[in-house]
Design a protein around this motif. Structure first.
Motif, short mmCIF file in Angstrom:
data_model
loop_
_atom_site.label_atom_id
_atom_site.label_comp_id
_atom_site.label_asym_id
_atom_site.label_seq_id
_atom_site.Cartn_x
_atom_site.Cartn_y
_atom_site.Cartn_z
N MET A 1 0.83 -1.21 0.00
CA MET A 1 0.00 0.00 0.00
C MET A 1 0.86 1.25 0.00
O MET A 1 1.87 1.30 0.71
N PRO A 2 0.52 2.19 -0.81
CA PRO A 2 1.36 3.39 -0.83
C PRO A 2 1.24 4.16 0.49
O PRO A 2 0.17 4.15 1.11
N ALA A 3 2.30 4.78 0.83
CA ALA A 3 2.31 5.49 2.10
C ALA A 3 1.45 6.74 2.04
O ALA A 3 0.94 7.21 3.04
N VAL A 4 1.31 7.30 0.86
CA VAL A 4 0.47 8.48 0.73
C VAL A 4 -0.64 8.11 -0.24
O VAL A 4 -0.39 7.80 -1.39
N SER A 5 -1.87 8.10 0.23
CA SER A 5 -2.92 7.78 -0.71
C SER A 5 -3.31 9.04 -1.44
O SER A 5 -3.34 10.13 -0.88
N LYS A 6 -3.58 8.87 -2.72
CA LYS A 6 -3.68 10.07 -3.54
C LYS A 6 -5.02 10.79 -3.40
O LYS A 6 -5.14 11.94 -3.72
N GLY A 7 -6.01 10.05 -2.94
CA GLY A 7 -7.35 10.63 -2.96
C GLY A 7 -7.65 11.65 -1.89
O GLY A 7 -8.50 12.51 -2.07
N ASP A 8 -6.95 11.54 -0.77
CA ASP A 8 -7.43 12.28 0.38
C ASP A 8 -6.84 13.69 0.50
O ASP A 8 -6.74 14.24 1.58
N GLY A 9 -6.44 14.25 -0.59
CA GLY A 9 -5.93 15.62 -0.55
C GLY A 9 -7.05 16.59 -0.27
O GLY A 9 -8.21 16.22 -0.08
N MET A 10 -6.72 17.86 -0.26
CA MET A 10 -7.76 18.86 -0.01
C MET A 10 -8.35 19.30 -1.34
O MET A 10 -7.61 19.68 -2.24
N THR A 89 -1.36 17.10 12.11
CA THR A 89 -1.37 17.59 10.73
C THR A 89 -1.30 19.11 10.67
O THR A 89 -0.62 19.68 9.82
N ASP A 246 19.46 -2.65 7.05
CA ASP A 246 18.88 -1.56 6.28
C ASP A 246 19.91 -0.52 5.87
O ASP A 246 19.67 0.27 4.97
N LYS B 99 7.93 4.88 -3.57
CA LYS B 99 7.25 3.98 -2.64
C LYS B 99 6.03 4.66 -2.05
O LYS B 99 4.97 4.06 -1.93
N CYS B 100 6.19 5.90 -1.64
CA CYS B 100 5.12 6.59 -0.93
C CYS B 100 3.95 6.92 -1.87
O CYS B 100 2.80 6.93 -1.44
N ASN B 133 18.48 5.65 5.33
CA ASN B 133 17.89 4.32 5.28
C ASN B 133 16.43 4.43 4.87
O ASN B 133 15.62 4.98 5.59
N ASP B 142 4.96 6.71 7.23
CA ASP B 142 3.75 5.93 7.52
C ASP B 142 3.15 6.35 8.85
O ASP B 142 1.92 6.51 8.96
N ASN B 145 1.27 9.42 8.49
CA ASN B 145 0.01 9.25 7.79
C ASN B 145 -1.06 8.66 8.70
O ASN B 145 -2.23 9.05 8.63
N GLU B 151 -6.55 11.60 12.96
CA GLU B 151 -7.01 12.94 13.31
C GLU B 151 -8.17 13.37 12.41
O GLU B 151 -9.12 13.99 12.86
N ARG B 160 -12.92 13.92 1.97
CA ARG B 160 -12.06 13.03 1.21
C ARG B 160 -12.82 12.37 0.07
O ARG B 160 -12.33 12.26 -1.04
#
Lengths: 971, 193
Positions: A1-10, A89, A246, B99-100, B133, B142, B145, B151, B160
């Motif tokens: 899953m992407p760390a930033v989902s694209k839909g939830d922007g403002m 945020t 890592d 990745k993000c 890293n 993450d 997010n 929140e 959304r």
């Protein structure tokens, strides 16, 4: 899953951005932005309180508008309000706005600081990180004041989370950079060093950056980091590629940390402890070995990471410059890279080799790659790489390969990128001069420079060639012949006409014997270029013509016709017109003898620093000017403890060398001319004499004679970099040096770990000459060495001190001599200051020392009888003419020592004058340019009370006072 | 030290600018333009380093850059940084973005400039490298997010949903979406498995 989902922007933000992107023109965009700004402003000012989401949205919009290059002059307050929100945020966007938009002198800083303070003490690692980031990114002084004590505490506290430690380390580093004075060193320093042992490699990386910066400023405090860094490095280097999990990047173990550790080690000399040193050598060997192993991955990332470590290891090897085997291996490795198919590696290899070329162990090894480097110059597609190749050729140049390198650079010049042509021209000119064995080659080279890249040949370059030709008899005939031939080309560069005009005007007679270059032909050739030239060149040619009249009386008529023509006599340019009128007149009325005197050949120029070198320095900035030292790495510091040359050797040198000083006062007259004007203007003053002092009419004469001298650039000897680090500016305080030198002329003026300054001086009447010897006590060359004398305030008018230019470099263990010519104009009190500036290692050193030039130096002793003495004593009886001082003896009251001191002071010691045989009486005359001041002095010791009474009578009250002050300090 | 990090597209439009030394807003814009001018005229396959422009300190500083599809990533650094090290860091940055954002493209940088800033802040702080890293960086992002989601909660949900729908209808999205292939060809790092 992407760390930033694209839909939830403002949504509002997305719409706004889309609108902007749809704008067809700049005007439409500005209109849309202004509309949005008005909207946001009204929302911020509106009565309705905005919720966090809206604030965040609007702040994001402002950020976007700012990114497009529009000024944002509001919203700051809203951003600051977001800081105190409890929601992550909102807090985050507030901090983002501030670190992007708030500059360090904003008046909101105190509010921001308040929010930061709360977050730092919140014990919430995310909030603490946000706050630390903000401090590090803004880095203002107020922030440093508020948090300089807090951040170190967080850094070394036992319960701080790793991620916060990382941020705290870098935050502290930033504060130390912006306000070093505010960051207190303390017990935390030792604990910071131990962070090098931390489990978390991210913490170690951040700590290494911090320690590197701190160690550059105070190496002693962080010396213990060396062994820890070596240990850490050794563990990384010897680990299997999977050990560090890592932190292994494309099969390379912790490449960034390795690079940082190797950087840290470059702050120090090779470790003294044999075991540590052995371990480090082992690491470096392992790194070099790994370069030969087959790559573990074909990915460029793998080779980049591996080579990042390798290049840093090579830098360390070059920095230590102590292990010949490693140096040779490093050089071979770089040699391989020179032919690598990766452009990046070729670039870096050329760059590293530049620094390697300055090591005595590897200079020869570097030279073996000359063909490859020349090939790079010819075949590289990338101008940045070619430029590095030029730099390396310049660095590896020495007497043995100068001709080849200069030839290659010349031929490259024809096709070189315009942006680097001027620099290449300067470099060629410098190399040609520095390594010229036969000056015909030098002249050819410079003429070729003008031919290939005339537009890029600055005035300094052609001035210099003329200076050299004038100073070297053996090349003058050749130069005349060569320029004559060069001028025959149908189109030649104006700079060539200048050089040609000047040289033929001076030395045209040397080739006039040949019928192919008879005077008339020479003149016609020059004059054929006249109309194509700009005014300054025409002026120069006119001067060449009048010189011709002197050299070749047979062309006088022809030249007079030219001068008399309307295009000259009525030229619209006043300079040309004046020259034409005056030269014509001069040629008509002056006798041959006078002409011969006035238009005599130029006297040799005084040897001085090449103005070209000065120009290259200006162009390249303080670094990079000389190939012999690694100056590119600004971050590298002076490492303590290199002053290993024993001071005894340099002491001996200080006093051994001045062999020329035996008869320096025979030069009285030269000193006078040099003080008033550069010697080359001799011709000018003679010219003025001929016309009975009618100076106003003859300002032209100066340009004739001065020509190349005009650029004489004394300013380049003045410290011209304001941002100097006053690293070792230790002014001597123990004993004012001038006191020590009042009664003697020679000795050591100043000494610190790096430098010793010795003096030897002689004075006669109102003139003096001082030899200053700068002894480099270290084994490293001093670069950009410049010493200048400054007479401050009133002293400017009272004393002339002319410093002859000296070399800009002082080799390790060597000594540089500089001559100061001194003229006393009128009596004075203050001492001139000698400012010395040089680059040692990477650091600029500034030293200011008062020069012991005191009024009594201009004493001439006068012998007189007892009768004379008392008669004059009575004549000087006015109250302001006498100054008396009664003072306690500070040294033993030895009669012989006292006598020596009075004589050293400059006065004649008169025996049998005073009725009391224990008293001392002296007489002399202070010579200044404006007046001579007779001085009488009497010193009455009282051995029982250990006191002296000193009385001075002179015809000037200021002189009496000054001499009394000076002499009182001596007993 | 890293003096500035700039991202702009093939036409010189800035997509991210982060200065770690203070310049006036005008100068910042000029630096971006100057840097674009210097970098964009270079061929592909030449070296990734060049001397900085006059505004940002000339030959004292180096520009280290990479060109990915439509975007230039430029780091302006002084001599204390390792060139290849910075080049690697750019790669880490881009891989992390990828990745993000799942196949990052220029649009992601435009519409989520705050997120890009946050990711960058996990890597570079005050001009110094903070973390290299990638797993660590992504863990941090993450975590942020998650906090953001928790929140936003119920209050954020309608907004959304609406934005998700509206975004789909944005007129120019399709036009640009195919440049989304930023062609980084991010490898799957063995160590990540």
């Amino acid at each position: 899953m992407p760390a930033v989902s694209k839909g939830d922007g403002m949504r509002g933000l997305a719409v706004f951005i889309s609108d902007i992107r749809n704008c067809k023109s700049k005007e439409a965009e500005i209109k849309r932005i202004n509309k949005e700004l008005a909207n946001i402003r009204s929302k911020f000012k509106g009565d309705k309180a905005l919720d966090g989401y809206s604030k965040k949205k609007y702040v994001c919009k402002l950020l976007f508008i700012f990114l497009l290059g529009h000024d944002i002059d509001f919203g700051h307050m809203e951003a600051v309000n977001l800081l105190s929100s409890n929601k992550y945020t909102e807090k985050q966007i507030g901090y983002l706005f501030i670190s992007v938009l708030v500059n360090s002198n904003s008046d909101l800083i105190s509010l921001i600081n308040n929010a930061i303070k709360n977050d730092l003490s919140s014990r919430n690692p995310t909030f603490m990180n946000l706050a630390l980031h903000c401090i590090a990114n803004v880095g203002s002084r107020e922030m440093a004041e508020a948090f300089a004590a807090e951040v170190p505490r967080i850094l070394v506290a036992g319960d701080t989370m790793d991620s916060v430690k990382q941020s705290a380390a870098l935050c502290l580093l930033r504060l130390n950079r912006t306000s070093p004075d505010l960051v207190p060193m303390g017990e935390w320093t030792t604990r910071v060093v131990h962070l090098l042992n931390d489990q978390h490699l991210g913490v170690v990386t951040a700590a290494t950056s911090l320690i590197t910066t701190l160690a550059q400023k105070s190496p002693e405090d962080f010396k213990t980091s060396v062994s820890l860094a070596v240990a850490r490095l050794s563990r990384i280097v010897s680990s299997a590629s999977t050990d560090l999990q890592d932190y292994t990047y494309y099969f390379v173990a912790a490449p960034w940390l390795s690079v940082k550790l190797l950087r840290l080690l470059q702050c120090y000399p090779p470790p003294e402890d044999g075991a540590i040193r052995g371990r480090l050598t082992e690491c470096l060997e392992t790194i070099l070995n790994k370069a030969q192993e087959p790559p573990k991955s074909k990915k460029v990332q793998h080779s980049n990471a591996k080579n990042a470590v390798l290049f840093e290891a090579i830098s360390l090897i070059i920095h230590h410059d102590s292990e010949p085997t490693l140096l040779v291996r490093a050089c071979n490795q770089l040699g391989q890279f020179l032919q690598h198919r990766e452009t990046n590696l070729r670039y870096l290899a050329l760059e590293s080799m530049c620094t390697l070329a300055s090591s005595e162990f590897s200079h020869e090894a570097v030279k073996t790659h000359i063909e490859t480097v020349i090939n790079a110059l010819k075949s590289e597609r990338d101008v940045s790489v070619r430029q590095r190749a030029v730099d390396l050729l310049y660095a590896m140049c020495d007497r043995s390969n100068a001709k080849q390198i200069v030839a290659e650079m010349l031929s490259y010049l024809e096709t070189a990128d315009y942006s680097i042509r001027e620099e290449i021209v300067l470099k060629v000119a410098i190399l040609a001069e520095k390594y010229a064995v036969d000056y015909t080659w030098y002249v050819d080279t410079i003429l070729n420079l003008i031919r290939f890249a005339g537009d890029y040949v600055s005035d300094e370059v052609w001035y210099r060639v003329i200076q050299i030709v004038i100073n070297r008899d053996e090349v003058q005939g050749y130069a005349a012949k060569t320029v004559f031939e060069a001028l025959q080309a149908p189109a030649c560069h104006e700079n060539l006409v200048k050089v040609g005009g000047y040289i033929l005007g001076e030395f045209g007679n040397l080739i006039a014997g040949d019928s192919r270059s008879s005077p008339l032909i020479q003149f016609d050739l020059l004059h054929s270029k006249f109309h194509l030239c700009t005014v300054p060149t025409r002026a120069l040619l006119l001067s060449a013509y009048i010189k011709f009249i002197n050299l070749f009386p047979e062309v006088k008529g022809t030249i007079q016709v030219v001068l008399r023509s309307d295009s000259q006599l009525r030229n619209a340019d006043v300079e040309l017109q004046q020259r034409a009128v005056e030269y014509l007149r001069l040629s008509c009325i002056a006798s041959t003898d006078i002409l011969a005197t006035v238009l005599e050949e130029m006297p040799p120029f005084p040897e001085r620093e090449s103005s070209i070198l000065a120009k290259l320095k200006r162009k390249k900035g303080p670094g990079n000017l000389h190939p012999d030292l690694d100056e590119n790495r600004k971050e590298r510091s002076v490492n303590g403890g290199t002053a290993d040359h024993s001071s005894t050797t340099s002491n001996a040198k200080v006093f051994a060398s001045p062999t020329t000083s035996t008869d320096l006062l025979g030069l009285g007259s030269t000193i006078a001319t040099q003080n008033s004007a550069p010697p080359a203007s001799k011709g000018a003053s003679l010219l003025v004499d001929v016309f009975s002092g009618n100076t106003a009419a003859f300002p032209v004469a100066t340009p004739v004679a001065v020509g190349p001298v005009a650029d004489e650039n004394f300013s380049s000897f003045l410290p011209n970099t304001p941002q100097v680090a006053y690293a070792n500016a230790t002014l001597p305080t123990a004993e004012e040096p001038e006191d020590k030198f009042v009664c003697k002329n020679n000795g050591v003026l100043y000494e610190n770990q790096l430098l010793q300054i010795g003096l030897k001086s002689e004075f006669r009447q109102n003139l003096g000459r001082m030899y200053v010897f700068f002894g480099n006590k270290t084994s490293t060359q001093f670069m950009n060495f410049a010493a200048s004398v400054v007479c401050q305030d009133a002293l400017q008018a009272q004393l002339n001190v002319h410093a002859k230019p000296a070399d800009p470099t002082v080799d390790g263990g060597a000594q540089l001599q500089q001559i100061l010519n001194i003229e006393c104009v009128s009596d004075f009190v203050d001492a001139p200051v000698l400012n010395i500036q040089f680059r040692y290692g990477g650091t600029l050193q500034n030293i200011a020392v008062k020069l012991p030039i005191t009024l009594n130096k201009f004493f001439q002793p006068t012998e007189m009888t007892s009768l004379d003495f008392f008669q004059r004593w009575k004549q000087l009886g006015a109250p302001q003419q006498e100054v008396q001082n009664i003072f306690k003896a500070r040294h033993s009251m030895d009669t012989e020592v006292t006598k020596a001191k009075i004589m050293g002071f400059g006065a004649a010691l008169l025996d049998g004058v005073d009725p009391n045989p224990f008293n001392f009486v002296g007489a002399g005359v202070i010579h200044t340019k404006t007046t001579q001041v007779g001085c009488l002095l009497r010193l009455e010791p009282n051995t029982q009370a250990q006191m002296y009474r000193l009385t001075l009578r002179t015809s000037r009250d200021t002189v009496s006072q000054r001499l009394c002050d000076l002499l009182s300090e001596q007993f | 030290m890293i003096k500035a990090i700039l991202i702009f597209n093939n036409h010189g439009k800035p997509r991210l600018s982060k200065f770690y030394e203070h310049y006036s807003e005008d100068t910042e814009q000029q630096i971006i333009r100057e840097t674009f001018h210097l970098v964009s005229k270079r061929d592909e396959n030449v070296c990734n380093f060049l001397e900085g422009g006059m505004l940002i300190g000339g030959s004292e500083n180096k520009l280290i850059y990479r060109h990915y599809a439509t975007l230039y990533f430029v780091f302006c650094v002084d001599s204390s940084e390792s060139e290849l090290g910075i080049l690697g860091l750019i790669q880490v940055f881009v891989e992390t973005l990828d990745k993000c954002f799942e196949n990052v493209c220029e649009l992601d940088l435009i519409f989520h400039v705050d997120k890009v800033h946050n990711i960058l802040a996990e890597m570079v702080m005050g001009g110094m490298v903070l973390e290299t890293n990638m797993n660590e960086i992504i863990t941090q992002v993450d975590a942020q997010n998650k906090m953001e989601k928790s929140e936003a909660g119920i209050a954020g949900a309608p907004a959304r949903a609406v934005s998700a729908v509206k975004n789909m209808n944005l007129p120019e999205m399709p036009r640009n979406i195919n440049i989304g292939d930023i062609s980084i060809k991010v490898p799957n790092l063995p160590s990540f498995k």
